[in-house]
Scaffold this motif. Structure first.
Motif, mmCIF file in Angstrom:
data_model
loop_
_atom_site.group_PDB
_atom_site.id
_atom_site.type_symbol
_atom_site.label_atom_id
_atom_site.label_comp_id
_atom_site.label_asym_id
_atom_site.label_seq_id
_atom_site.Cartn_x
_atom_site.Cartn_y
_atom_site.Cartn_z
ATOM 1 N N VAL A 62 -19.164 43.932 9.309
ATOM 2 C CA VAL A 62 -20.383 43.831 10.101
ATOM 3 C C VAL A 62 -20.137 42.846 11.228
ATOM 4 C CG1 VAL A 62 -22.800 43.081 10.093
ATOM 5 C CG2 VAL A 62 -21.893 44.337 8.131
ATOM 6 N N ILE A 63 -20.463 43.246 12.443
ATOM 7 C CA ILE A 63 -20.468 42.313 13.569
ATOM 8 C C ILE A 63 -21.891 41.773 13.662
ATOM 9 C CG2 ILE A 63 -20.109 42.026 16.052
ATOM 10 C CD1 ILE A 63 -17.577 42.788 14.423
ATOM 11 N N ASN A 64 -22.028 40.460 13.619
ATOM 12 C CA ASN A 64 -23.334 39.815 13.644
ATOM 13 C C ASN A 64 -23.469 38.998 14.917
ATOM 14 O OD1 ASN A 64 -24.709 36.930 12.930
ATOM 15 N ND2 ASN A 64 -25.859 38.632 12.038
ATOM 16 N N GLY A 65 -24.644 39.042 15.519
ATOM 17 C CA GLY A 65 -24.927 38.228 16.694
ATOM 18 C C GLY A 65 -26.366 37.779 16.703
ATOM 19 N N GLU A 66 -26.595 36.569 17.168
ATOM 20 C CA GLU A 66 -27.950 36.029 17.288
ATOM 21 C C GLU A 66 -28.081 35.215 18.558
ATOM 22 O OE1 GLU A 66 -29.237 35.308 12.625
ATOM 23 O OE2 GLU A 66 -29.039 33.595 13.949
ATOM 24 N N PHE A 67 -29.288 35.230 19.107
ATOM 25 C CA PHE A 67 -29.651 34.310 20.176
ATOM 26 C C PHE A 67 -30.852 33.524 19.684
ATOM 27 C CE2 PHE A 67 -31.977 32.827 23.839
ATOM 28 C CZ PHE A 67 -30.972 32.264 24.601
ATOM 29 N N LEU A 68 -30.727 32.195 19.684
ATOM 30 C CA LEU A 68 -31.815 31.319 19.256
ATOM 31 C C LEU A 68 -32.380 30.602 20.478
ATOM 32 C CD1 LEU A 68 -29.419 31.200 16.906
ATOM 33 C CD2 LEU A 68 -31.179 29.871 15.798
ATOM 34 N N PHE A 69 -33.693 30.640 20.618
ATOM 35 C CA PHE A 69 -34.390 29.936 21.693
ATOM 36 C C PHE A 69 -34.671 28.511 21.245
ATOM 37 C CE2 PHE A 69 -35.331 34.414 21.847
ATOM 38 C CZ PHE A 69 -35.198 34.733 23.185
ATOM 39 N N ASN A 70 -34.936 27.599 22.183
ATOM 40 C CA ASN A 70 -35.335 26.265 21.759
ATOM 41 C C ASN A 70 -36.746 26.344 21.174
ATOM 42 O OD1 ASN A 70 -36.172 26.835 24.397
ATOM 43 N ND2 ASN A 70 -36.367 24.697 24.925
ATOM 44 N N SER A 71 -37.077 25.423 20.277
ATOM 45 C CA SER A 71 -38.343 25.459 19.557
ATOM 46 C C SER A 71 -39.500 25.040 20.459
ATOM 47 C CB SER A 71 -38.288 24.534 18.345
ATOM 48 O OG SER A 71 -39.496 24.603 17.617
ATOM 49 N N PRO A 72 -40.550 25.863 20.563
ATOM 50 C CA PRO A 72 -41.717 25.456 21.343
ATOM 51 C C PRO A 72 -42.507 24.362 20.609
ATOM 52 C CG PRO A 72 -42.052 27.642 20.402
ATOM 53 C CD PRO A 72 -40.660 27.218 20.056
#
Length: 191
Positions: A62-72
């Motif tokens: 499995v190729i896994n990818g994520e983008f996490l934003f900064n916490s509001p």
């Protein structure tokens, strides 16, 4: 394979010295939100149908990818989780892919070591949701997503993780709920 993986990843994390980073200021044990001000990209390679609750019926990658934003700011009261969007793209005989989103919390453990947890929702590309022969029956197209990792900050911006994720309908559909899991390693970059 999975039984040997986690101890190896933990020893790898301990192999790097922990002097010279901001954690020397003293974040507490299990303090949440330690990376809340950063955006982050995480990429990894996982073993298909491998996890803590998996029956290990199928194989592949499995190729896994994520983008996490900064916490509001409005999420400060619940530990400053970061919203994320991600994907699991299976490389197997009959691949099933997932697109997911939710909230991610990073908790300081000690030194550069941290625990990362995620909860959210997902959509699967599986064509046969009820009685497939080459992948797990998910029962529903809309699913829950859970993720957990032990991470190690190599520097202020780079991180390594031993990661596992789980997709399930949580019994909300009237049909099968076999769940799909993957376990592996990821690298992350914060900016």
């Amino acid at each position: 394979m999975r039984k040997q993986f986690l101890p190896f990843a933990f020893l790898l994390c301990l192999a790097f010295p922990s002097h010279g980073l901001a954690e020397d200021k003293g974040p507490g044990f299990l303090q949440p939100g330690i990376h809340a001000d950063w955006r982050e990209i995480r990429l990894g390679v996982l073993a298909y149908d491998r996890g803590f609750f998996s029956t290990d019926d199928f194989s592949g990658a499995v190729i896994n990818g994520e983008f996490l934003f900064n916490s509001p700011e409005f999420l400060d009261r619940i530990g400053s989780p970061r919203p994320y969007i991600g994907f699991d793209a299976a490389i197997a005989d009959d691949p099933v892919h997932f697109i997911y989103t939710g909230l991610n919390w990073d908790f300081h453990l000690f030194g550069r070591l941290y625990l990362s947890t995620s909860v959210g929702g997902a959509i699967t590309t599986a064509e046969n949701l009820h009685d497939p022969s080459t992948y797990k029956a998910m029962g529903c197209r809309a699913l829950f997503h859970l993720g957990a990792a032990i991470g190690y900050d190599v520097g202020e911006r780079w991180t390594l993780q031993a990661y596992a994720d789980h997709f399930s309908n949580a019994g909300l559909c009237s049909s099968e709920n076999n769940g799909a899991e993957a376990t592996g390693v990821r690298i992350g970059y914060r900016f």
